[in-house]
Write a protein that holds these residues in place. Structure first.
Motif, short mmCIF file in Angstrom:
data_model
loop_
_atom_site.label_atom_id
_atom_site.label_comp_id
_atom_site.label_asym_id
_atom_site.label_seq_id
_atom_site.Cartn_x
_atom_site.Cartn_y
_atom_site.Cartn_z
N VAL A 114 10.44 -5.65 -14.53
CA VAL A 114 10.79 -4.26 -14.34
C VAL A 114 10.08 -3.45 -15.04
CG1 VAL A 114 12.56 -2.30 -14.30
CG2 VAL A 114 13.09 -4.76 -13.31
N GLY A 115 8.86 -2.89 -14.80
CA GLY A 115 7.89 -1.99 -15.90
C GLY A 115 8.15 -0.53 -15.48
N THR A 116 6.77 0.05 -16.15
CA THR A 116 6.70 1.22 -15.93
C THR A 116 5.53 1.61 -14.81
OG1 THR A 116 5.31 1.85 -17.70
CG2 THR A 116 7.47 2.23 -18.15
N GLY A 117 4.87 0.58 -14.44
CA GLY A 117 3.68 0.69 -13.82
C GLY A 117 3.75 1.00 -12.21
N PRO A 118 2.57 1.70 -11.51
CA PRO A 118 2.68 2.13 -10.27
C PRO A 118 3.28 0.87 -9.20
CG PRO A 118 0.36 1.29 -10.78
CD PRO A 118 1.44 1.10 -12.00
N TRP A 119 3.19 0.01 -9.47
CA TRP A 119 3.82 -0.76 -8.24
C TRP A 119 5.35 -1.47 -8.84
CZ3 TRP A 119 2.03 -0.52 -3.59
CH2 TRP A 119 0.72 -0.14 -3.43
N ARG A 120 6.29 -1.74 -7.91
CA ARG A 120 7.48 -2.51 -8.25
C ARG A 120 7.73 -3.59 -7.32
NH1 ARG A 120 12.48 1.37 -7.90
NH2 ARG A 120 11.48 1.95 -6.05
N GLU B 37 3.79 -18.40 -2.24
CA GLU B 37 2.67 -18.04 -1.24
C GLU B 37 2.39 -16.75 -1.42
OE1 GLU B 37 5.53 -19.76 -0.28
OE2 GLU B 37 4.47 -21.35 -0.60
N ALA B 38 3.22 -15.90 -1.72
CA ALA B 38 2.74 -14.39 -1.80
C ALA B 38 3.76 -13.60 -2.65
CB ALA B 38 2.76 -13.56 -0.65
N SER B 39 3.20 -12.58 -3.43
CA SER B 39 4.04 -11.42 -3.92
C SER B 39 3.82 -10.11 -3.30
CB SER B 39 3.74 -11.40 -5.31
OG SER B 39 3.76 -12.69 -6.06
N VAL B 40 5.18 -9.38 -3.14
CA VAL B 40 5.12 -8.19 -2.42
C VAL B 40 5.41 -7.15 -3.20
CG1 VAL B 40 6.04 -6.78 -0.32
CG2 VAL B 40 5.69 -9.41 -0.14
N PHE B 41 4.83 -5.76 -3.17
CA PHE B 41 5.28 -4.79 -4.17
C PHE B 41 5.21 -3.57 -3.36
CE2 PHE B 41 2.83 -7.97 -6.67
CZ PHE B 41 3.28 -8.13 -7.57
N GLU B 42 5.98 -2.63 -3.76
CA GLU B 42 6.14 -1.30 -3.10
C GLU B 42 5.69 -0.21 -4.40
OE1 GLU B 42 10.15 -0.70 -1.91
OE2 GLU B 42 10.81 -0.63 -3.83
N LYS C 237 2.55 -0.01 0.15
CA LYS C 237 2.96 -1.39 0.09
C LYS C 237 1.64 -2.48 -0.35
CE LYS C 237 5.02 -5.35 2.87
NZ LYS C 237 5.04 -5.81 4.10
N LEU C 238 1.93 -3.13 -1.19
CA LEU C 238 0.84 -4.14 -1.49
C LEU C 238 1.24 -5.50 -1.28
CD1 LEU C 238 -1.98 -4.84 -2.78
CD2 LEU C 238 -0.88 -4.56 -5.06
N GLU C 239 0.81 -6.43 -0.64
CA GLU C 239 1.09 -7.92 -0.44
C GLU C 239 -0.22 -8.69 -1.29
OE1 GLU C 239 1.75 -11.53 2.60
OE2 GLU C 239 1.36 -9.39 3.24
N VAL C 240 0.16 -9.39 -2.29
CA VAL C 240 -0.67 -10.24 -2.95
C VAL C 240 -0.54 -11.60 -2.63
CG1 VAL C 240 -1.65 -10.87 -5.28
CG2 VAL C 240 -0.59 -8.67 -5.14
N ARG C 241 -1.52 -12.03 -1.76
CA ARG C 241 -1.61 -13.40 -1.17
C ARG C 241 -2.16 -14.60 -1.67
NH1 ARG C 241 -2.85 -13.00 5.21
NH2 ARG C 241 -1.34 -11.42 5.10
#
Length: 432
Positions: free
Chosen positions: A148-154, A161-166, A180-184
């Motif tokens: 849990v940070g202060t950056g533009p993505w949560r 297999e993947a990380s999902v950010f909003e 939304k950003l999916e890091v696959r």
């Protein structure tokens, strides 16, 4: 977005997670801009006073963590106390020389140091511990629980297999264009390129995410894929290995660089993907003594920063003594002695190790005394060696050494193993 390996543990105060993914969530006080400029991050203003022993920081107003916790002087102090001044982080100048922190008010802090800190602002930009975690995101005992940070993505979810950010809608800066950003995770380079062509992913590349070669970039460009070349990460790597004026160095050919600079570039290439193990084969060969010391110091600093293991291959006992924890002495491709450096180099148990150490010039040697070397010649490795490979050159050999290959066995010192059948008899004294 494609990455070459799973993002891992994103704890900003550790070194195990993928750097590029970690930076989606967490931010430092200052940012490293192009051409090495220090730019505002979570701090809008700063000043270094008292000859480098005091850092005054003004925090950005209205910043919140993803869980709504305000980022203020109290949150900054809580984060710094999790790493600064601790012995494990003393490879950082700012941690080793830390003297204290004073909260002036909610947006102003004063960080004091015992001595001027070399590279102070740089350490507070790109070194991992300087990113900020929400104090409410940890467990009751203070242990890390979630990013849990202060950056533009949560972060929404994370698997191997993947990380999902909003997109974090309350972000203080320019918000991402996509919600939304999916890091696959796509470990294979060809698989990443195929996925990009097929439209399954939108982005690959970046030294810390999923690097592509120049040839792959040309192939993608020829196929109509937009390729952007940005030296930003490369500049950071060049700076990390201590090369001055990195922008100018990137425009130079290898033959225009000194041997020491070329070695530093090779180290930057080797650690670009943050390996767990670095194998350095003769890293100080053909370098003068001063540059050798600088390269060894650099390797140890990077090893501490990246928390990686390192294997040094060298003929220089001085390198072994100054850089290694354990040593394996090899002769003709065989391990003849192994143990802690401080024991093997002080009290060697194998005749070959003794000969190597005795060949080192001593201050007590008379001026003009001849060089002490090992007698004979190394064996021909293409021919079978049924016994001990060192037997023809060993003054302590017995008939059995010629026909029986010695096993690596524990010596009188339990920490040292050596392959010498006459270990505790004729090899008690150093070769003289």
């Amino acid at each position: 977005m494609a990455i070459a390996k799973a993002a891992g543990d994103l704890n900003p105060h550790k070194y195990t997670g993928l750097f590029a993914v970690q930076d989606l969530v967490f931010e430092p006080l200052f940012k490293y801009g192009h051409e090495g400029n220090i730019e505002p991050g979570l701090a809008t203003e700063w000043s270094v006073e008292e000859g480098g022993k005091l850092l005054n920081v003004t925090l950005r107003e209205g910043v919140t963590f993803h869980d709504g916790t305000p980022f203020d002087a109290t949150a900054l102090k809580w984060n710094l106390e999790r790493w600064i001044g601790m012995e494990a982080n003393n490879w950082m100048n700012s941690s080793r020389l830390f003297a204290g922190l004073d909260i002036v008010d909610a947006r102003h802090v004063r960080i004091r140091f015992r001595e001027p800190v070399l590279g102070l602002l740089q350490e507070f930009t790109y070194v991992r511990p300087v990113r900020f975690l929400s104090p409410r995101s940890v467990a009751e005992d203070g242990s890390y629980r979630q990013p849990v940070g202060t950056g533009p993505w949560r972060q929404v979810s994370a698997t191997n297999e993947a990380s999902v950010f909003e997109r974090y809608e309350e972000y203080w800066g320019e918000k991402p264009a996509f919600p939304k950003l999916e890091v696959r995770v796509l470990p294979d380079s060809r698989g990443r390129m195929a996925a990009l062509r097929a439209g399954d992913i939108d982005l690959i590349g970046g030294a810390f995410a999923s690097p592509i070669t120049a040839t792959e970039a040309q192939t993608l460009s020829a196929a109509g894929v937009h390729v952007v070349i940005d030296p930003g990460t490369t500049l950071d790597l060049i700076r990390m290995v201590g090369i001055s004026d990195p922008s100018a160095r990137l425009r130079q050919y290898p033959h225009e660089l000194s041997g020491g600079l070329r070695q530093r570039v090779m180290i930057a290439i080797a650690v670009a993907a943050e390996p767990k193990l670095l194998i350095a084969d003769e890293p100080t060969t053909a370098l003068d003594v001063t540059v050798q010391a600088q390269i060894l110091k650099l390797l140890k600093e990077i090893q501490a920063k990246l928390e990686m293991a390192m294997v040094l291959t060298t003929h220089d006992m001085g390198v072994v003594a100054s850089a290694a924890d354990r040593v394996v002495v090899m002769y003709a491709g065989r391990n003849v002695e192994t143990g802690p450096v401080e024991k093997v180099l002080v009290s060697p148990r194998h005749p070959y190790t003794m000969g190597l150490i005795d060949a080192i010039p001593s201050r007590s040697d008379p001026i003009g005394s001849p060089f002490r070397g090992l007698p004979g010649m190394p064996p021909v490795l293409s021919a079978p060696i049924p016994g001990c490979a060192f037997e023809p050159r060993c003054p302590h050999a017995v008939p059995a050494c010629r026909t029986q290959r010695p096993e690596l066995e524990r010596t009188a010192d339990a920490a040292i193993f050596a392959a010498c059948p006459v270990l505790n008899t004729s090899c008690k004294e150093r070769i003289g």
